[in-house]
Scaffold this active site. Structure first.
Site, PDB file in Angstrom:
ATOM      1  N   ASP A  32     -10.119   0.394  65.605  1.00 44.51           N
ATOM      2  CA  ASP A  32      -8.809   1.039  65.506  1.00 44.51           C
ATOM      3  C   ASP A  32      -7.914   0.333  64.467  1.00 44.51           C
ATOM      4  O   ASP A  32      -8.321  -0.652  63.844  1.00 44.51           O
ATOM      5  CB  ASP A  32      -8.185   1.012  66.913  1.00 44.51           C
ATOM      6  CG  ASP A  32      -7.381   2.246  67.231  1.00 44.51           C
ATOM      7  OD1 ASP A  32      -6.805   2.827  66.313  1.00 44.51           O
ATOM      8  OD2 ASP A  32      -7.311   2.603  68.428  1.00 44.51           O
ATOM      9  N   GLU A  46      -8.784   4.912  61.499  1.00 43.64           N
ATOM     10  CA  GLU A  46      -7.511   4.568  60.826  1.00 43.64           C
ATOM     11  C   GLU A  46      -6.655   5.804  60.584  1.00 43.64           C
ATOM     12  O   GLU A  46      -5.740   5.793  59.779  1.00 43.64           O
ATOM     13  CB  GLU A  46      -7.708   3.651  59.624  1.00 43.64           C
ATOM     14  CG  GLU A  46      -8.269   4.141  58.330  1.00 43.64           C
ATOM     15  CD  GLU A  46      -7.447   5.117  57.550  1.00 43.64           C
ATOM     16  OE1 GLU A  46      -7.568   6.309  57.868  1.00 43.64           O
ATOM     17  OE2 GLU A  46      -6.750   4.717  56.591  1.00 43.64           O
ATOM     18  N   TRP A  47      -6.968   6.872  61.347  1.00 44.54           N
ATOM     19  CA  TRP A  47      -6.096   8.044  61.500  1.00 44.54           C
ATOM     20  C   TRP A  47      -5.898   8.860  60.206  1.00 44.54           C
ATOM     21  O   TRP A  47      -4.938   9.614  60.085  1.00 44.54           O
ATOM     22  CB  TRP A  47      -4.724   7.628  62.063  1.00 44.54           C
ATOM     23  CG  TRP A  47      -4.790   6.611  63.156  1.00 44.54           C
ATOM     24  CD1 TRP A  47      -5.673   6.605  64.195  1.00 44.54           C
ATOM     25  CD2 TRP A  47      -3.986   5.438  63.315  1.00 44.54           C
ATOM     26  NE1 TRP A  47      -5.463   5.514  65.005  1.00 44.54           N
ATOM     27  CE2 TRP A  47      -4.426   4.781  64.485  1.00 44.54           C
ATOM     28  CE3 TRP A  47      -2.923   4.898  62.594  1.00 44.54           C
ATOM     29  CZ2 TRP A  47      -3.844   3.598  64.943  1.00 44.54           C
ATOM     30  CZ3 TRP A  47      -2.348   3.723  63.051  1.00 44.54           C
ATOM     31  CH2 TRP A  47      -2.805   3.084  64.205  1.00 44.54           C
ATOM     32  N   GLY A  48      -6.764   8.617  59.211  1.00 45.52           N
ATOM     33  CA  GLY A  48      -6.629   9.382  57.969  1.00 45.52           C
ATOM     34  C   GLY A  48      -5.538   8.858  57.054  1.00 45.52           C
ATOM     35  O   GLY A  48      -5.235   9.472  56.025  1.00 45.52           O
ATOM     36  N   ASP A  57      -3.659  10.972  66.805  1.00 34.40           N
ATOM     37  CA  ASP A  57      -4.337  11.244  68.076  1.00 34.40           C
ATOM     38  C   ASP A  57      -4.199  12.688  68.555  1.00 34.40           C
ATOM     39  O   ASP A  57      -3.141  13.300  68.458  1.00 34.40           O
ATOM     40  CB  ASP A  57      -3.760  10.328  69.164  1.00 34.40           C
ATOM     41  CG  ASP A  57      -4.184   8.889  68.961  1.00 34.40           C
ATOM     42  OD1 ASP A  57      -4.812   8.591  67.937  1.00 34.40           O
ATOM     43  OD2 ASP A  57      -3.887   8.065  69.844  1.00 34.40           O
TER      44      ASP A  57
HETATM   45  C1  GLA Z   1      -5.282   4.744  69.000  1.00 28.66           C
HETATM   46  C2  GLA Z   1      -6.498   5.628  68.799  1.00 28.66           C
HETATM   47  C3  GLA Z   1      -6.817   6.362  70.099  1.00 28.66           C
HETATM   48  C4  GLA Z   1      -7.056   5.364  71.204  1.00 28.66           C
HETATM   49  C5  GLA Z   1      -5.847   4.447  71.346  1.00 28.66           C
HETATM   50  C6  GLA Z   1      -6.090   3.307  72.309  1.00 28.66           C
HETATM   51  O1  GLA Z   1      -4.125   5.494  69.217  1.00 28.66           O
HETATM   52  O2  GLA Z   1      -6.286   6.537  67.742  1.00 28.66           O
HETATM   53  O3  GLA Z   1      -7.938   7.203  69.937  1.00 28.66           O
HETATM   54  O4  GLA Z   1      -8.206   4.598  70.911  1.00 28.66           O
HETATM   55  O5  GLA Z   1      -5.483   3.857  70.097  1.00 28.66           O
HETATM   56  O6  GLA Z   1      -4.970   2.488  72.445  1.00 28.66           O
END
Ligand code: GLA
Length: 393
Positions: free
Chosen positions: A141, A174-176, A196
């Site tokens: 993450d 890393e969410w893009g 998310d």
């Molecule tokens: C981030 C990730 C999620 C999850 C949470 C856990 O937000 O994108 O998918 O793993 O952390 O805290």
């Protein structure tokens, strides 16, 4: 002269670990940090009984919250002794004996998003711990990363895993933020493309959003995915309370069209037959897992009538009609309007599990039959098209 190069100098990712998108279950979407070894064992047993394992779900992934709040005196990352009293090597052995693979989550920053110890500065040490516990998959993450550079940071973890010597799938989370689809192929096996997901159709919250919103942002990313390097539009919310059955079915179908990793995120110990049937529909899963490894794309966007197409092996195609509007729609489309189709195809409806005739398309694809159907709000029709034995002239 013998040249001894440290493994890290030759570091690369472990190749061939994800020839098709990884499938499994992850604790986060339903349980957050409230996880323990009983939950994981019960989940594994349930997945054997309810047909999920047989349908292809093989990774069981502990998300955030498995860690003790402090590393030990030698800086080793440790599991929470209350939640995981047997330790993670024992849990990993249990999962392997049951025919699953063992996945875990941690973070490239100093702390995970939920405030547990992160891996920054400990990558090589942690990778050795994960290897010694029999971990097969790590979701890494991006919280609390400070000014660190995404690509370099995830490369460090890739190199650490390689040096530890156990083949472990690296799921980049890393969410893009820094377009991981542009650099992720040599670093990991999948990368998150967005923030998310949460269990609603099209809501947008501060840190999370519904699957419809995520779907929109996948348009154009199809060219970056392929065997061993997948776009990850986040884990499944199928069966979670914020979605209707139609929305769960559509979410699942579209994730399969996207060749997305299929990580169930519901409580699979207690789910309805309808939800189980969605998650274990083998013909829909086969679209996701097709060995050609091509991500599908949106061919047409018309209010209430989106058309998604995915090229499959053996000259087959999957087509998904998706009604994104609040009202039911009547579909009426001549197959000749889909220019990627040439020649006649047999049509199978994958949710009705029925053969429904043929496209009647001529070899050049200019004339064909018309497909008509009612499509309820937020629902889908998914068809597999297989070349008919003999093309009509
Ligand atoms: C981030 C990730 C999620 C999850 C949470 C856990 O937000 O994108 O998918 O793993 O952390 O805290």
């Amino acid at each position: 002269m013998v040249l001894c190069l440290p493994a890290v100098l030759m570091a690369e990712k472990f190749e061939g670990l994800a020839p098709t998108p990884p499938m499994g279950w992850n604790s986060w979407n339903t349980f957050g940090t409230k996880i323990d070894e009983n939950l994981i064992k019960e989940t594994a047993e349930a997945m054997i009984k309810n047909g999920m394992q047989e349908a292809g779900y093989k990774y069981i992934v502990l998300d955030d919250g498995w860690e003790a709040m402090q590393r030990d005196a030698n800086g080793n990352i440790m599991p929470d002794p209350q939640k995981f009293p047997s330790g993670l090597k024992v849990l990993g052995d249990f999962l392997h004996e049951k025919g699953f693979k063992f996945g875990i989550h941690n973070c490239a920053g100093t702390k995970t998003c939920a405030g547990f110890p992160g891996g920054r500065g400990h990558e090589f040490q942690d990778a050795r711990s994960y290897a010694s516990w029999g971990v097969d998959y790590i979701k890494y993450d991006w919280c609390n990363h400070g000014t660190a550079n995404g690509e370099e940071t995830f490369k460090t973890m890739r190199d650490a895993l390689y040096a530890a010597g156990r083949p472990i799938v690296l799921s980049i989370c890393e969410w893009g933020n820094t377009k991981p689809w542009e650099w992720g192929k040599d670093v990991g096996h999948l990368w998150r493309t967005t923030g998310d997901i949460t269990d609603c159709y099209d809501c947008q919250e501060v840190y999370s959003m519904g699957w419809k919103y995520i779907l929109e942002s996948q348009v154009g990313l199809e060219k970056y995915a392929g065997p061993d390097h997948w776009n990850d539009p986040d884990m499944l919310e199928v069966g979670n309370p914020g979605l209707t059955l139609a929305e769960s079915r559509a979410h699942f179908s579209l994730w399969c069209m996207l060749a997305a990793p299929l990580m169930a995120g519901n409580d699979v110990r207690n789910m309805s037959d309808e939800v189980r049937e969605i998650l274990t529909n083998k013909e829909v899963i086969a679209i996701d897992q097709d060995t050609l490894g091509k991500q599908g794309y949106r061919y047409m966007e018309h209010p209430g009538k989106q058309i998604w197409a995915k090229e499959l092996s053996n000259n087959c195609w999957a087509v998904c009609f998706f009604n994104d509007s609040a009202e039911a729609v009547k579909l009426r489309i001549n197959w000749s309007n889909l220019p990627f189709l040439k020649g006649d195809y047999e049509i199978r409806d994958l949710w009705q599990k029925k053969d429904i005739g043929s496209t009647g398309l001529t070899t050049n694809g200019t004339t064909g039959k018309t497909f008509e159907a009612e499509l309820p709000s937020h629902d889908v029709i998914v068809v597999r098209l297989t070349p008919a034995k003999k093309d009509k002239p």
